[in-house]
Design an enzyme around this catalytic site. Structure first.
Site, mmCIF file in Angstrom:
data_model
loop_
_atom_site.group_PDB
_atom_site.id
_atom_site.type_symbol
_atom_site.label_atom_id
_atom_site.label_comp_id
_atom_site.label_asym_id
_atom_site.label_seq_id
_atom_site.Cartn_x
_atom_site.Cartn_y
_atom_site.Cartn_z
ATOM 1 N N SER A 37 30.060 47.182 36.246
ATOM 2 C CA SER A 37 30.675 45.916 36.682
ATOM 3 C C SER A 37 29.585 44.873 36.828
ATOM 4 C CB SER A 37 31.325 46.073 38.053
ATOM 5 O OG SER A 37 32.276 47.076 38.036
ATOM 6 N N GLU A 56 27.329 41.288 40.748
ATOM 7 C CA GLU A 56 26.962 42.452 41.547
ATOM 8 C C GLU A 56 25.547 42.871 41.132
ATOM 9 O OE1 GLU A 56 29.654 45.826 40.940
ATOM 10 O OE2 GLU A 56 28.143 47.145 41.738
ATOM 11 N N ARG A 81 30.359 47.082 48.375
ATOM 12 C CA ARG A 81 29.140 46.913 47.554
ATOM 13 C C ARG A 81 28.023 46.243 48.355
ATOM 14 N NH1 ARG A 81 32.040 49.508 44.523
ATOM 15 N NH2 ARG A 81 32.121 49.297 42.260
HETATM 16 N N1 EPU Z 1 41.993 44.536 34.872
HETATM 17 C C1 EPU Z 1 42.433 43.684 33.878
HETATM 18 N N2 EPU Z 1 41.588 43.423 32.835
HETATM 19 C C2 EPU Z 1 40.352 43.967 32.749
HETATM 20 C C3 EPU Z 1 39.913 44.847 33.783
HETATM 21 C C4 EPU Z 1 40.747 45.116 34.834
HETATM 22 O O1 EPU Z 1 43.552 43.175 33.917
HETATM 23 O O2 EPU Z 1 39.658 43.708 31.780
HETATM 24 C C5 EPU Z 1 42.941 44.892 35.958
HETATM 25 C C6 EPU Z 1 43.433 46.325 35.795
HETATM 26 O O3 EPU Z 1 44.554 46.406 34.973
HETATM 27 C C7 EPU Z 1 43.759 46.727 37.213
HETATM 28 C C8 EPU Z 1 42.732 45.956 38.027
HETATM 29 O O4 EPU Z 1 42.265 44.895 37.203
HETATM 30 O O5 EPU Z 1 45.022 46.279 37.575
HETATM 31 C C9 EPU Z 1 41.576 46.826 38.489
HETATM 32 O O6 EPU Z 1 40.910 47.385 37.374
HETATM 33 P P1 EPU Z 1 40.056 48.734 37.481
HETATM 34 O O7 EPU Z 1 40.819 49.796 38.166
HETATM 35 O O8 EPU Z 1 39.494 49.014 36.134
HETATM 36 O O9 EPU Z 1 38.901 48.404 38.513
HETATM 37 P P2 EPU Z 1 38.020 47.122 38.821
HETATM 38 O O10 EPU Z 1 38.476 46.492 40.070
HETATM 39 O O11 EPU Z 1 37.968 46.261 37.601
HETATM 40 C C10 EPU Z 1 36.341 48.472 40.322
HETATM 41 C C11 EPU Z 1 34.876 48.728 40.418
HETATM 42 C C12 EPU Z 1 34.426 49.696 39.330
HETATM 43 C C13 EPU Z 1 35.185 51.005 39.503
HETATM 44 C C14 EPU Z 1 36.688 50.697 39.413
HETATM 45 C C15 EPU Z 1 37.524 51.907 39.685
HETATM 46 C C16 EPU Z 1 33.923 46.696 41.364
HETATM 47 C C17 EPU Z 1 33.053 45.506 41.135
HETATM 48 N N3 EPU Z 1 34.138 47.480 40.310
HETATM 49 O O12 EPU Z 1 36.581 47.807 39.079
HETATM 50 O O13 EPU Z 1 33.043 49.962 39.540
HETATM 51 O O14 EPU Z 1 34.830 51.950 38.511
HETATM 52 O O15 EPU Z 1 37.049 49.705 40.421
HETATM 53 O O16 EPU Z 1 37.493 52.215 41.034
HETATM 54 O O17 EPU Z 1 34.379 46.902 42.487
HETATM 55 C C18 EPU Z 1 30.813 49.474 38.862
HETATM 56 O O18 EPU Z 1 30.609 49.115 40.025
HETATM 57 O O19 EPU Z 1 29.921 49.423 37.974
HETATM 58 C C19 EPU Z 1 32.151 49.913 38.488
HETATM 59 C C20 EPU Z 1 32.449 50.198 37.231
#
Ligand code: EPU
Length: 334
Positions: free
Chosen positions: A234, A330, A160
């Site tokens: 995010s 972010e 990012r």
């Molecule tokens: N998780 C939780 N609780 C929550 C959310 C997530 O326990 O409320 C856990 C999930 O179960 C999983 C892990 O956290 O084990 C990762 O969750 P997820 O795959 O939803 O991805 P993220 O790390 O929360 C990132 C990006 C998203 C992108 C997703 C999928 C960032 C800041 N965010 O989120 O990007 O869609 O991965 O690749 O890196 C964005 O930038 O606007 C965005 C949505």
């Protein structure tokens, strides 16, 4: 060149905050971008450059100039290379690529925002980052009005992150981004629940269109539609912690999700940290935490930018107190 005074930014931020700027300048081609650069050089007013406004939190009227690109066009350059106007909607580019049998962008489907912002922010999702596709960025240097062309390496991409967020911040008006797609379909399916989602749809042999549709379904299940519930995707970046700190936490929370970065670092999902602090689905005033993805802050209706910032600060404090981890937005707060 579009040039408006006392302009409402409501249509230009997905949080749905009704703030105004003193002047709004929009360029629709390179010549107009040079003209805008001229205005910015002449005046001493502060200015900000925005994309689709999907990463922007406005806390006040902006007493200065807001600059926006409206350069359109997707031009095929051969061998899977495309040159896109910085004002194109990113997801339209992904749809266009899939329709033209150019592959590699499917996992980035439905990410809100414009092409220009994709190159500043290094958008990423489901195991793919746009830096893997960017080969060049074209821009007008504000200080000189000169057209510049940067390679991927020049942009110093990270998670990012890019040079446009640091040393080059507010120095350039991006006009075009050149992406290298692949003419052979090599799907990236190993992130999270993509495979499970495909299996649920009984898809054995995935096509680019099916992968795009599946990513769209996954996003729609987790992320709120800004047209219904104001949000900026995010809100926080996922923190990267030292291996030492990660190992201490992993002992205490064996179920904590984490991603390997390098021998010395591990990335922890901020959404998990926030959920553990009890914030998922909760509100503070008219600002809230989305009930299906705790990484997303939402405007429950009529929230001011400052109410959202107050919620952000409360969450940061709680995560710091419980886990000893600092999480950072972010989203750009103005
Ligand atoms: N998780 C939780 N609780 C929550 C959310 C997530 O326990 O409320 C856990 C999930 O179960 C999983 C892990 O956290 O084990 C990762 O969750 P997820 O795959 O939803 O991805 P993220 O790390 O929360 C990132 C990006 C998203 C992108 C997703 C999928 C960032 C800041 N965010 O989120 O990007 O869609 O991965 O690749 O890196 C964005 O930038 O606007 C965005 C949505």
């Amino acid at each position: 060149m579009k040039d408006c005074k006392n302009y409402s930014l409501l249509r230009h931020n997905t949080f749905g905050i009704d703030a105004q700027c003193q002047r709004f300048l929009e360029y629709a081609d390179e010549a107009e971008a040079c003209q805008v650069a001229g205005v910015l050089r002449e005046l001493t007013s502060p200015y900000i450059i925005i994309g689709g406004g999907s990463n922007l939190l406005l806390t006040r009227d902006f007493d200065g100039i807001v600059v926006h690109s409206a350069i359109r066009g997707i031009e095929q350059q051969g061998d899977g290379r495309i040159r896109c106007g910085s004002g194109e909607v990113w997801d339209d580019v992904v749809a266009w690529c899939v329709a033209h049998q150019l592959y590699g962008a499917e996992n980035l489907s439905l990410i809100p925002g414009d092409v220009g912002a994709s190159a500043v922010q290094n958008i990423g999702a489901y195991g793919v980052e746009v830096k893997d596709l960017i080969v060049g960025v074209e821009a007008v240097e504000i200080a000189t009005g000169r057209l510049c062309s940067f390679s991927n390496a020049d942009c110093q991409y990270g998670y990012r992150d890019s040079r446009f967020k640091h040393a080059w911040k507010n120095q350039y008006l991006i006009t075009h981004v050149v992406y290298q797609l692949s003419t052979a379909f090599q799907p990236v399916l190993d992130y999270g629940n993509i495979r499970t989602a495909l299996a649920e749809k009984k898809i054995d042999e995935v096509s680019a269109q099916a992968l795009r549709d599946t990513i769209i379904d996954i996003r729609n299940q987790k992320l709120p539609d800004p047209a219904v519930l104001g949000n900026a995707g995010s809100f926080f970046m996922n923190p990267i912690v030292s291996r030492e700190q990660y190992e201490l936490l992993a002992k205490e929370y064996p179920q904590m999700p984490h991603y390997f970065i390098d021998d010395d670092h591990e990335k922890i999902p901020a959404g998990w940290l926030i959920e553990q602090c009890g914030w998922k689905g909760k509100s503070q005033g008219r600002a809230g935490v989305h009930d299906r993805q705790a990484l997303v802050l939402v405007n429950r209706g009529g929230a001011t930018g400052n109410e959202i910032v107050a919620l952000c600060e409360t969450i940061q404090r709680d995560v710091q107190q419980r886990f000893g981890i600092a999480i950072h937005p972010e989203v750009n707060v103005i």
